[in-house]
Design a protein around this motif. Structure first.
Motif, PDB file in Angstrom:
ATOM      1  N   GLY A 346     -10.635  -1.080  40.141  1.00 29.74           N
ATOM      2  CA  GLY A 346     -11.444   0.260  40.039  1.00 29.74           C
ATOM      3  C   GLY A 346     -12.511   0.270  38.914  1.00 29.74           C
ATOM      4  O   GLY A 346     -13.431   0.581  39.278  1.00 29.74           O
ATOM      5  N   LEU A 347     -12.296  -0.351  37.797  1.00 26.69           N
ATOM      6  CA  LEU A 347     -12.973  -0.132  36.524  1.00 26.69           C
ATOM      7  C   LEU A 347     -14.289  -1.019  36.596  1.00 26.69           C
ATOM      8  O   LEU A 347     -15.475  -0.749  36.303  1.00 26.69           O
ATOM      9  N   THR A 348     -14.006  -2.365  37.144  1.00 22.03           N
ATOM     10  CA  THR A 348     -14.989  -3.556  37.143  1.00 22.03           C
ATOM     11  C   THR A 348     -15.708  -3.456  38.225  1.00 22.03           C
ATOM     12  O   THR A 348     -16.876  -4.178  38.340  1.00 22.03           O
ATOM     13  N   GLY A 349     -15.019  -3.190  39.634  1.00 17.94           N
ATOM     14  CA  GLY A 349     -15.600  -3.529  40.849  1.00 17.94           C
ATOM     15  C   GLY A 349     -15.575  -5.081  41.328  1.00 17.94           C
ATOM     16  O   GLY A 349     -16.322  -5.466  42.257  1.00 17.94           O
ATOM     17  N   SER A 350     -14.847  -5.978  40.381  1.00 19.65           N
ATOM     18  CA  SER A 350     -14.884  -7.303  40.863  1.00 19.65           C
ATOM     19  C   SER A 350     -13.961  -7.415  42.002  1.00 19.65           C
ATOM     20  O   SER A 350     -12.898  -6.877  42.142  1.00 19.65           O
ATOM     21  N   PRO A 351     -14.074  -8.526  42.594  1.00 23.03           N
ATOM     22  CA  PRO A 351     -13.369  -9.031  43.984  1.00 23.03           C
ATOM     23  C   PRO A 351     -12.003  -9.744  43.562  1.00 23.03           C
ATOM     24  O   PRO A 351     -11.935 -10.356  42.416  1.00 23.03           O
ATOM     25  N   GLN A 352     -11.153  -9.313  44.304  1.00 21.85           N
ATOM     26  CA  GLN A 352      -9.586 -10.024  43.945  1.00 21.85           C
ATOM     27  C   GLN A 352      -8.923 -10.164  45.158  1.00 21.85           C
ATOM     28  O   GLN A 352      -8.755  -9.155  46.085  1.00 21.85           O
ATOM     29  N   ILE A 353      -8.276 -11.202  45.315  1.00 17.92           N
ATOM     30  CA  ILE A 353      -7.412 -11.727  46.535  1.00 17.92           C
ATOM     31  C   ILE A 353      -6.073 -11.844  46.100  1.00 17.92           C
ATOM     32  O   ILE A 353      -5.746 -12.427  45.143  1.00 17.92           O
ATOM     33  N   SER A 354      -5.273 -11.247  46.871  1.00 17.44           N
ATOM     34  CA  SER A 354      -3.829 -11.617  46.663  1.00 17.44           C
ATOM     35  C   SER A 354      -3.216 -12.463  47.425  1.00 17.44           C
ATOM     36  O   SER A 354      -3.379 -12.350  48.730  1.00 17.44           O
ATOM     37  N   ILE A 355      -2.616 -13.749  46.988  1.00 20.72           N
ATOM     38  CA  ILE A 355      -2.158 -14.935  47.832  1.00 20.72           C
ATOM     39  C   ILE A 355      -0.785 -14.958  47.782  1.00 20.72           C
ATOM     40  O   ILE A 355      -0.010 -14.813  46.720  1.00 20.72           O
ATOM     41  N   PRO A 356      -0.165 -14.989  48.984  1.00 20.64           N
ATOM     42  CA  PRO A 356       1.312 -15.215  48.973  1.00 20.64           C
ATOM     43  C   PRO A 356       1.833 -16.350  48.722  1.00 20.64           C
ATOM     44  O   PRO A 356       1.012 -17.302  48.827  1.00 20.64           O
ATOM     45  N   GLY A 357       3.236 -16.548  48.566  1.00 24.15           N
ATOM     46  CA  GLY A 357       3.806 -17.731  48.350  1.00 24.15           C
ATOM     47  C   GLY A 357       4.829 -17.569  47.314  1.00 24.15           C
ATOM     48  O   GLY A 357       5.372 -18.936  47.117  1.00 24.15           O
ATOM     49  N   ALA A 358       5.247 -16.668  46.986  1.00 22.12           N
ATOM     50  CA  ALA A 358       6.358 -16.685  45.976  1.00 22.12           C
ATOM     51  C   ALA A 358       7.452 -15.526  46.272  1.00 22.12           C
ATOM     52  O   ALA A 358       6.865 -14.631  46.937  1.00 22.12           O
ATOM     53  N   THR A 359       8.585 -15.731  45.682  1.00 24.62           N
ATOM     54  CA  THR A 359       9.500 -14.592  45.993  1.00 24.62           C
ATOM     55  C   THR A 359      10.469 -14.564  44.601  1.00 24.62           C
ATOM     56  O   THR A 359      10.694 -15.393  43.811  1.00 24.62           O
ATOM     57  N   VAL A 360      10.921 -13.231  44.528  1.00 24.41           N
ATOM     58  CA  VAL A 360      11.829 -12.947  43.459  1.00 24.41           C
ATOM     59  C   VAL A 360      13.155 -12.229  44.165  1.00 24.41           C
ATOM     60  O   VAL A 360      12.903 -11.101  44.792  1.00 24.41           O
ATOM     61  N   ASP A 361      14.409 -12.706  44.191  1.00 22.95           N
ATOM     62  CA  ASP A 361      15.371 -12.243  44.769  1.00 22.95           C
ATOM     63  C   ASP A 361      14.994 -11.977  46.039  1.00 22.95           C
ATOM     64  O   ASP A 361      15.443 -11.077  46.776  1.00 22.95           O
ATOM     65  N   GLY A 362      14.608 -12.907  47.039  1.00 25.00           N
ATOM     66  CA  GLY A 362      14.114 -12.911  48.504  1.00 25.00           C
ATOM     67  C   GLY A 362      13.057 -11.916  48.723  1.00 25.00           C
ATOM     68  O   GLY A 362      12.523 -11.754  49.896  1.00 25.00           O
ATOM     69  N   ALA A 363      12.557 -11.177  47.603  1.00 26.76           N
ATOM     70  CA  ALA A 363      11.428 -10.367  48.168  1.00 26.76           C
ATOM     71  C   ALA A 363      10.186 -10.882  47.637  1.00 26.76           C
ATOM     72  O   ALA A 363       9.936 -11.557  46.520  1.00 26.76           O
ATOM     73  N   PRO A 364       8.946 -11.003  48.215  1.00 23.98           N
ATOM     74  CA  PRO A 364       7.455 -11.284  48.063  1.00 23.98           C
ATOM     75  C   PRO A 364       6.969 -11.003  46.834  1.00 23.98           C
ATOM     76  O   PRO A 364       7.356  -9.818  46.382  1.00 23.98           O
ATOM     77  N   VAL A 365       6.166 -11.846  46.178  1.00 21.38           N
ATOM     78  CA  VAL A 365       5.322 -11.455  45.017  1.00 21.38           C
ATOM     79  C   VAL A 365       4.041 -12.167  45.084  1.00 21.38           C
ATOM     80  O   VAL A 365       4.294 -13.384  45.721  1.00 21.38           O
ATOM     81  N   GLY A 366       3.012 -11.517  44.941  1.00 20.40           N
ATOM     82  CA  GLY A 366       1.619 -12.280  45.026  1.00 20.40           C
ATOM     83  C   GLY A 366       0.888 -12.730  43.885  1.00 20.40           C
ATOM     84  O   GLY A 366       1.092 -12.240  42.866  1.00 20.40           O
ATOM     85  N   LEU A 367       0.205 -13.812  44.023  1.00 24.44           N
ATOM     86  CA  LEU A 367      -0.883 -14.163  42.814  1.00 24.44           C
ATOM     87  C   LEU A 367      -2.072 -13.775  43.163  1.00 24.44           C
ATOM     88  O   LEU A 367      -2.497 -14.028  44.283  1.00 24.44           O
ATOM     89  N   SER A 368      -2.689 -13.408  42.092  1.00 25.38           N
ATOM     90  CA  SER A 368      -4.036 -12.593  42.400  1.00 25.38           C
ATOM     91  C   SER A 368      -5.074 -13.825  42.076  1.00 25.38           C
ATOM     92  O   SER A 368      -4.873 -14.265  40.569  1.00 25.38           O
ATOM     93  N   ILE A 369      -6.255 -13.727  42.563  1.00 23.52           N
ATOM     94  CA  ILE A 369      -7.620 -14.514  41.788  1.00 23.52           C
ATOM     95  C   ILE A 369      -8.625 -13.551  41.783  1.00 23.52           C
ATOM     96  O   ILE A 369      -9.029 -12.770  42.807  1.00 23.52           O
TER      97      ILE A 369
END
Length: 390
Positions: A346-369
């Motif tokens: 919201g502050l910068t207006g830059s584009p960001q994509i969250s990519i799936p591919g990891a889990t912690v205790d069976g629940a997903p977490v994403g990596l952003s670029i």
């Protein structure tokens, strides 16, 4: 179509066939209930909002664009109330089920759209992101999601919240579909690939250690595509300082957006939503002025870090999805921590994509670029290249 994950709003189901032979022919899509669909009330996650506003006569730009490209609309999806939420729980419509972790929240406010895509009820879905509402459910549900460059996607026909931060994005389960939809909405094919990679060490240190560790294989994949990474601090002033600035600016705009409706109709709303709007009405001018200056600093920082060809990676969320139904005192610290990793959008207006591919205790977490403003297509190409690596 059945709805086993409570992703779709009750009432008339919007079903519209796309134009035959378009670029997205054969794909189905859903839309967050902030987007206008002609002849269907725009509910905004609050039943009194729908009663106070006329039924739209035209589709929102993004809806019309997907239909014109051949995709079939299959329904409108649940959102956090008037998009003022980040976890996906709605007192009016209930909480969509996170099929990747059913005992946990799906993330919001684009909760229904993310849940529908994750459960395979549609191929893609439109959502919005003001303070994290595309990125957070993407991470929690284990799917692709984008917050585009601010202003890149036409928001005509979209119920506003905080216009200086509002964006419209889309979800998908796989990178090919994600890119296919992006080419239509952006009017630009994926590419070119970036050539320099930065790691936001302050963001990785802020995330739970288990999350930071789980994302390391994905960072190594990025390096295989882009090249060796260099560590950088994203927010020299502090992630919490950027978050404070966003929490000072966004609620003020939300109050300005919804004040006429509140004063005219005295609508019913959840306590947490009402409390947030009241807080926005009370932010002093001195705080708003400081936050506006901090926004300029944040924009300058990302312009410096992200010249053409450079991307920055960080955890999308500091932890996997919390459990459903937690008491209010437990939720606010979680929301605050999420904002620390999402405020740059919201502050910068830059584009960001969250990519799936990891889990912690069976629940997903994403990596952003994150890329510089206008590099949405390059980020999509990078997401595709990462998926191609075994």
């Amino acid at each position: 179509m059945t709805d086993p994950v409570n992703a779709f709003v009750a009432g008339p189901r919007a079903r519209i066939s796309g134009r035959a032979g378009g670029a997205l022919a054969g794909l189905s899509f859903a839309v967050k209930d902030l987007f206008d669909v002609a002849g269907i009330p725009t509910g905004g996650g609050n039943h009194d909002w729908a009663k106070a506003n006329p039924v739209p006569e035209r589709h929102a730009w993004a809806v019309q664009t997907l239909l014109d490209a051949g995709a079939d609309l299959v329904g409108k999806t649940i959102t956090d109330e008037v998009s003022l939420g980040i976890l996906g729980e709605n007192a009016f419509d209930g909480t969509p089920t996170n099929s990747a972790a059913p005992e946990r929240v799906p993330g919001g406010s684009s909760s229904g759209s993310a849940a529908a895509v994750a459960a395979g009820l549609c191929d893609t879905a439109l959502g919005t992101d003001t303070g994290g509402s595309m990125r957070v459910p993407s991470s929690f549900c284990g799917i692709y999601g984008i917050r585009p460059t601010h202003g890149r996607i036409d928001v005509t026909g979209l119920m506003p919240q905080a216009p200086s931060s509002d964006t419209a994005g889309w979800f998908a389960r796989d990178a090919a579909t994600f890119a296919r939809v992006g080419a239509v909405l952006l009017g630009e094919a994926p590419g070119p690939l970036p050539t320099k990679l930065l790691i936001a060490v302050d963001a990785f240190a802020f995330a739970d250690p288990e999350v930071a560790a789980a994302l390391q294989p994905m960072v190594r994949k990025l390096e295989r595509v882009v090249g060796p990474a260099r560590e950088e601090i994203m927010a020299p002033q502090g992630l919490s300082v950027w978050a404070r600035a966003q929490r000072s600016l966004q609620p003020v705009e939300a109050w300005q957006t919804f004040r006429p409706w509140i004063e005219r109709h005295n609508p019913r709303m959840a306590f947490s939503v009402a409390a947030g709007l009241i807080a926005g009405s009370q932010v002093p001018a001195s705080e708003r002025n400081w936050a506006a200056l901090m926004r300029e600093e944040a924009r300058a920082r990302l312009r410096h870090l992200l010249p053409p060809g450079t991307v920055l990676c960080l955890p999308t969320t500091p932890f996997p999805a919390p459990l459903r139904g937690l008491p209010m005192p437990a939720l606010q610290p979680m929301r605050d921590r999420i904002t620390c990793l999402c405020a740059q959008g919201g502050l910068t207006g830059s584009p960001q994509i969250s990519i799936p591919g990891a889990t912690v205790d069976g629940a997903p977490v994403g990596l952003s670029i994150i890329g510089g403003r206008g590099t949405d297509a390059s980020l999509i190409a990078l997401a595709q290249a990462m998926e191609a690596i075994s």
